[in-house]
Write an enzyme that holds these catalytic residues in place. Structure first.
Site, mmCIF file in Angstrom:
data_model
loop_
_atom_site.group_PDB
_atom_site.id
_atom_site.type_symbol
_atom_site.label_atom_id
_atom_site.label_comp_id
_atom_site.label_asym_id
_atom_site.label_seq_id
_atom_site.Cartn_x
_atom_site.Cartn_y
_atom_site.Cartn_z
ATOM 1 N N ASP B 164 0.830 -1.209 0.000
ATOM 2 C CA ASP B 164 0.000 0.000 0.000
ATOM 3 C C ASP B 164 0.863 1.257 0.000
ATOM 4 O O ASP B 164 0.564 2.233 -0.695
ATOM 5 C CB ASP B 164 -0.867 0.037 1.267
ATOM 6 N N LEU B 165 1.898 1.220 0.823
ATOM 7 C CA LEU B 165 2.750 2.405 0.972
ATOM 8 C C LEU B 165 3.540 2.665 -0.311
ATOM 9 O O LEU B 165 3.712 3.808 -0.742
ATOM 10 C CB LEU B 165 3.694 2.215 2.163
#
Lengths: 412, 412
Positions: B164-165
């Site tokens: 996600d990051l």
């Protein structure tokens, strides 16, 4: 075929993950990326994993589509060449990425004397300039402490160097932001940041620092559970392990419905007086919920429910080893238009990824393989530094630069 | 004080980590970022971790410095408002980030009818449009399979949602790349990518896919060891655990020297006929190397060697919990200029990170707190959609939009 960053030229003096990844991603978006290395190759030239031939798959993966020049940077002449490459004219050039942090001839103050609007992005270990790598930053900030089975005492570090990967992507955005500013205002600048700060900021953004400061309870290990709501791994009758998610209300309702555990969940809610519609309650009661769901999965083979799960839009997946993923998952093969089967000289033939982002005005192109060390030495000295053939020949003869072609000719 | 992206306006329709992180990072670099949400708040409005007050630290962390408008998007009027916000005129506007993937009124085809040069970046779960989150993508590709102690059977997922990051940071670069192209060529475009493709590409870039295809041996778990060279965790006499790195030749030489284990390492090399100067050999012989180093660490308290390690430039760190890191490490406090102590309304006071990148022509500024849901509804309707006060009042009265001020007035 055009790419989104066509025309941009970036120079990279780097090693390992973050900065090479940044340069590679810029190259895959169309920038001309020149990586310079020592004559003997960079610090990362033999980094694992290796191909059966002994050559580095890591290096090949992180340097795809770049141009390579090999220079003796201990010599004044070599330093001058690198300076001229970094500061070469051109409205879309004058951009330099590095994690080498060489003081003196390669710092911003010196280089920008040759090109006033130079943009230089430097990634450091920590903000004090101390050496730090993903493997030291991560334990220092507590991610391994929160990772692992609930009954496991020791910290567990992930096999993925996540901070390096995040920092590399930030190098790309920092460069593009600084170039956007230069296009409008004319000035270049130095951009510096530290791997440890990237990690600390990101953990802050996720609320982890606020949590550690404000709450008495410390976030503990939770195995493979999804933190803060419901999501858990289950072993199925076939021995395969799956992950099933009930993060949003819709996902949770879908999971309960497809497993036909509604009555048991209602009974659990009634018995405890708690509302499983609240994601935080699902997190706090995850063990009780898992006790209800586990027999359902244990009684079924994955193939018995996979299609139904997909049809109903359940968010789930199968745990795989990377070997089985590569064999069984078409998303990791050339069936996925992001991947192409490439023969990489000296390495072998395997699916190689291009840029994940699909820009609608630019067709996907095959990823280019990584260069040989020094493969573009002559071309760069001619086209970028604008040296004559005689000057280039002299540099080779004096050992200031190297290329595979020159090395082969000398050996012959 | 100016920031690097001053003047840019980005609209965000999002939830959870990746896209909110992208918008927040753009906001911290100076862009005006407008996040629109449902009247009742986004899917992530209550995501853990929570403050003692019960409010979401996660939401506050990922939405810092944005403007918030709350709109009923089930109504035609609400859909029209969002359309006008996304496609509002301005040379530095017309940029839209989303992971909601609403078909029809909110897809690129429809929105770009109102602004031909719209740039829209959409993040999906997988390339087929199926729902996938970090917690399902990661097991499917095999990172948990490689993570954990060597003698542990089951997969271990990290507490960090790394994909996600990474994807969030890629959203930033994709947007900046597309805007750079628009500045030069005039055309906007749609940019789409999938979380699973981000993960698959990144693993490919690291050489993991080539390794899985070309090599017979499967990459196994290796505890907290640094993969492919030397780096290991050690428990010291004080009970603290440290990570010490011997990745490069210089790091390895430093580690051997400072621990005075040179003679033992030489004896090991001689006994086995292997060259510890080769990083791959250090990896293959990590257990033997660790057996030599472990007694040195076990006999010492961290405070006995910390200064010496720092003085000699050893790459090392102490394993901490996030609570102890926040207490003991000044890099996670307002001593680090990236952090500021902020009072966040309804949450509390704690160190909040700004942008990790330091642009030399732009002074660091304090991070702005996250907005209340709908805090900027009136301002956005006036300044961006250019509605009159009467029109705005009507929208509130009809329940098409909401703001804390209006809600308070209605309740009074």
């Amino acid at each position: 075929m055009t790419k989104i960053l066509d025309g941009m030229r970036v120079v990279e003096g780097s090693a390992f993950v973050a900065v090479p990844l940044a340069g590679m991603q810029l190259a895959q978006m169309g920038a001309e990326v020149i990586r310079f290395d020592r004559i003997e190759g960079g610090l990362d030239s033999e980094r694992w994993p290796l191909a059966p031939s002994g050559r580095s798959l890591f290096w090949a993966g992180l340097n795809k589509g770049k141009k390579s020049i090999a220079v003796d940077m201990r010599s004044t002449e070599g330093q001058e060449l690198v300076t001229r490459i970094v500061t070469a004219p051109g409205p879309d050039a004058g951009m330099f990425l590095t994690n080498l942090r060489v003081r003196g001839w390669m710092d911003y103050e010196t280089l920008s004397q040759y090109r006033r609007d130079l943009i230089m992005v430097t990634l450091m270990g920590d903000r004090h300039g101390r050496p730090q790598v993903d493997y030291t930053v991560n334990p220092a900030l507590g991610i391994p402490d929160m990772t692992g089975p609930e009954d496991h005492d020791a910290p567990v570090a992930s096999a993925l160097p996540a901070w390096d990967l995040i920092a590399g992507n930030m190098v790309v955005s920092a460069l593009l932001a600084a170039e956007r500013h230069r296009l409008r205002h004319g000035n270049g600048q130095e951009v510096e940041f530290a791997l440890k700060d990237v990690a600390a900021a990101t953990m802050g953004h996720l609320g982890m620092i606020g949590d550690a400061v404000l709450n008495e309870a410390q976030r503990g290990k939770a195995g493979n559970a999804l933190y803060g709501a419901y999501g858990q791994d289950f072993v199925c009758a076939c021995g395969q392990r799956v992950m099933a998610i009930g993060l949003t209300a819709r996902q949770w309702a879908g999971l309960v419905k497809v497993t036909e555990t509604g009555a048991q969940m209602d009974a659990l809610a009634q018995r405890t007086g708690r509302d499983l519609g609240d994601e935080g309650v699902r997190w706090e009661m995850r063990h009780e919920i898992t006790a209800i769901l586990a027999p359902w999965f244990a009684a079924r083979r994955v193939e018995e429910f996979a299609k139904e799960f997909d049809k109903r839009g359940i968010t789930w997946s199968i745990f795989r080893s990377i070997k089985s993923a590569v064999q069984d998952d078409p998303d990791l093969s050339a069936e996925n238009p992001m991947f192409s089967m490439l023969d990489q000289p000296g390495l072998g033939r395997f699916p190689v990824p291009g840029c994940p982002a699909q820009f609608s005005d630019h067709a996907r192109t095959k990823p280019a393989p990584a260069p040989e060390l020094g493969q573009h030495t002559e071309e760069i000295l001619g086209d970028v530094v604008r040296l004559s053939d005689t000057e280039i020949a002299q540099l080779f003869d004096n050992g200031v630069v190297q290329s595979p072609r020159y090395a082969a000719r000398s050996a012959a």
